[in-house]
Design an enzyme around this catalytic site. Structure first.
Site, mmCIF file in Angstrom:
data_model
loop_
_atom_site.group_PDB
_atom_site.id
_atom_site.type_symbol
_atom_site.label_atom_id
_atom_site.label_comp_id
_atom_site.label_asym_id
_atom_site.label_seq_id
_atom_site.Cartn_x
_atom_site.Cartn_y
_atom_site.Cartn_z
ATOM 1 C CD GLN A 1 -1.490 2.722 -6.751
ATOM 2 O OE1 GLN A 1 0.142 1.530 -6.909
ATOM 3 N NE2 GLN A 1 -1.727 3.326 -6.984
ATOM 4 C CD GLU A 2 -2.177 6.199 -0.391
ATOM 5 O OE1 GLU A 2 -1.538 7.040 -1.050
ATOM 6 O OE2 GLU A 2 -3.252 5.476 -0.885
ATOM 7 C CB SER A 3 4.482 7.741 -0.947
ATOM 8 O OG SER A 3 5.121 6.146 0.144
ATOM 9 C CB ILE B 1 -1.304 -0.158 1.406
ATOM 10 C CG1 ILE B 1 -2.466 -0.906 1.693
ATOM 11 C CG2 ILE B 1 -1.804 1.306 1.500
ATOM 12 C CD1 ILE B 1 -2.757 -1.592 2.400
ATOM 13 C CE1 TYR C 1 -4.096 3.420 -3.322
ATOM 14 C CE2 TYR C 1 -5.174 2.484 -2.097
ATOM 15 C CZ TYR C 1 -4.832 3.431 -1.949
ATOM 16 O OH TYR C 1 -4.062 2.717 -0.474
#
EC number: 4.2.2.n1
Length: 514
Positions: free
Chosen positions: A313-315, A310, A440
């Site tokens: 994927q975010e940063s 996660i 996402y």
């Protein structure tokens, strides 16, 4: 890569034909001696399979696999225990049936006219194509016309041999190949990666999963069209086991559990991105070790590797990451969310990971209890990305369009509709970037698969290295440099991780046991 197609119409027709053939023997206990009675008297269902991410694998002591989970459910259905035997290749699987050592083969085997002459197929539950693969950077064949036995190696018992023989007789007279009797498909794929082999052939789903850990593997061409996958049992006059299988698959198809298992193992999509996967695995080597303790510390209700996926994927694991909308940090939290969680610095790695984990736990707690346990995380991630209210809208839209709001397979198909006016104008919370939420969740699932497989591969190779150190005496640098493949060169192959057994490169005499 061709997308995976679960052709339920084709599978349904084949299943009906199977049912017609079995109809006279549907009453399982009509005979004094039958397969079901023998299994229940023994109290054990014996299933032979192959070790692979899709069929059966053991990670940290826990068993996984589409075929494993289905076999476990079938054993429960019969009221017996499950015994799994892992074989190296397909030929050994069918030997187990021939020798009476297995009741069923559950190993992603395709339905083939040659096989059904000697073995009883069960219901078909998904489909694959057979593909020829090569290593990125090497010559890519565009046709089988140029492939010969010095280049193409097949695992023993592989169904594609029948297809290759037909193609040789009808289209490609110069086509040739060899069969390695000692190696399974997974080993041959690894040897293509390492450069030891030019080409091999495997099924499209196995290749898709393999590429998540070994992005150097590439598809050259499709050798076959889609082929249904099934289980196999012995072929004889007693069809009680086949009848039980048919009844079992019908029941799990009707109650939705088959769709949930297929979603778990096949629903992540197969749009492979070589550059993205390679970049991710490099980050696993170079960035993750520093963050891993924090992910393990704060991933209380979920697998730490999922939390890490996660965050990537975010940063992309950049603690200073900032988006145009103002979200920041490893978990890309909004200012309001951070304040509600008591965080003072979103760019602090520990605060961001702890806050993101708690926020995800909040989303998990809100997911309706009617959603199956193993699918709750996907609903929570969609809510994490686009907001819980819009996730409720997606469920509502699923109901309106005659889908199951508790099925992630059904709900995710409706997510892109949340950005289309004919749909969002009739929903409670209006417009949402549902297509982004869909991507996402799918990306996180792919990263998780890559991370789990990659770390498992490294653990396996570290264990091999330790065994090697125990089996062989220390090798001096002078001796090592005499070998054609020095150790440092070996360790630098394939993006910094091993792709085949270290024992292949060492020839010193083994220590004598004392």
């Amino acid at each position: 890569m061709k997308k995976l197609k679960i052709n339920y119409l084709f599978i349904g027709i084949l299943t009906l034909l199977l049912a017609a053939a079995l109809w006279p023997s549907i009453p399982w206990f009509g005979k004094t001696e039958n397969h079901i009675a023998a299994i229940q008297a023994r109290g054990v269902l014996r299933v032979s399979t192959i070790d692979s991410p899709l069929t059966y694998s053991v990670i940290n002591g826990k068993k996984y696999g589409l075929d494993y989970e289905l076999a476990q459910q079938f054993a429960n259905y019969l009221g017996v225990k499950l015994k799994v035997t892992v074989r190296q290749n397909i030929s050994q699987l069918f030997d187990d049936l021939d020798n009476g050592n297995a009741d069923l083969l559950a190993a992603g085997l395709v339905y083939d006219s040659a096989r059904v002459k000697n073995y009883q197929p069960g219901p078909m539950y998904y489909s694959v194509s057979q593909q020829l693969v090569y290593r990125v950077g090497q010559y890519r064949p565009r046709s089988l016309a140029t492939v010969n036995e010095n280049q193409l190696t097949i695992a023993p018992g592989h169904v594609v041999v029948n297809d290759l023989q037909r193609l040789k007789e009808t289209k490609f007279p110069d086509l040739s190949w060899k069969v390695d009797d000692k190696k399974g498909s997974t080993t041959l794929l690894e040897e293509v990666i390492s450069g030891k082999l030019d080409y091999t052939i495997a099924d499209s789903v196995a290749i898709s999963l393999f590429q998540r850990v070994h992005p150097e593997l590439a598809v050259a061409l499709d050798v076959t069209d889609e082929q249904p996958v099934t289980w196999f049992s012995r072929l004889d006059d007693d069809n009680t086991l086949s009848a039980a299988l048919l009844d079992f698959f019908n029941s799990i198809n009707e109650d939705g559990s088959l769709a949930r298992i297929e979603e778990k193992y096949l629903g992540h999509g197969d749009d492979f991105d070589y550059v993205d996967t390679r970049s991710f695995l490099r980050a696993v080597d170079n960035v993750l070790p520093e963050l891993e303790p924090l992910f393990k510390k704060y991933a209380k209700e979920i697998d730490w590797r999922l939390l890490a996926a996660i965050s990537y994927q975010e940063s992309h694991w950049d603690p200073l990451a900032t988006s145009s909308t103002g979200v920041r940090g490893l978990m890309m939290l909004t200012k309001n969310t951070a304040q509600s969680l008591g965080l003072t610095d979103r760019t602090d790695a520990e605060q961001s990971i702890s806050g993101g984990a708690r926020y995800l736990e909040d989303m998990m707690a809100k997911v309706p209890e009617t959603v199956p346990e193993d699918e709750r995380i996907w609903f929570a991630l969609a809510a994490y990305n686009m907001g819980y209210a819009h996730m409720l809208d997606a469920r509502s839209l699923t109901v309106k369009t005659k889908g199951n709001p508790d099925s992630w397979t059904d709900v995710k198909q409706r997510l892109p509709l949340l950005s289309q006016k004919p749909y969002y104008s009739k929903l409670t919370y209006g417009y949402a970037r549902g297509h982004e939420a869909y991507a996402y969740v799918e990306n996180i699932r792919k990263y998780q698969i890559s991370l789990v497989g990659y770390l498992q591969e490294k653990e396996k190779q570290e264990a091999e290295a330790m065994k090697l150190a125990q089996d062989y005496p220390a090798v001096s640098p002078e001796e090592l440099n005499k070998t054609p493949f020095p150790l440092l060169s070996f360790l630098s192959q394939s993006s910094g991780y091993l792709t085949h057994s270290p024992s292949l490169l060492f020839t010193p005499q083994k220590k004598e046991e004392k």
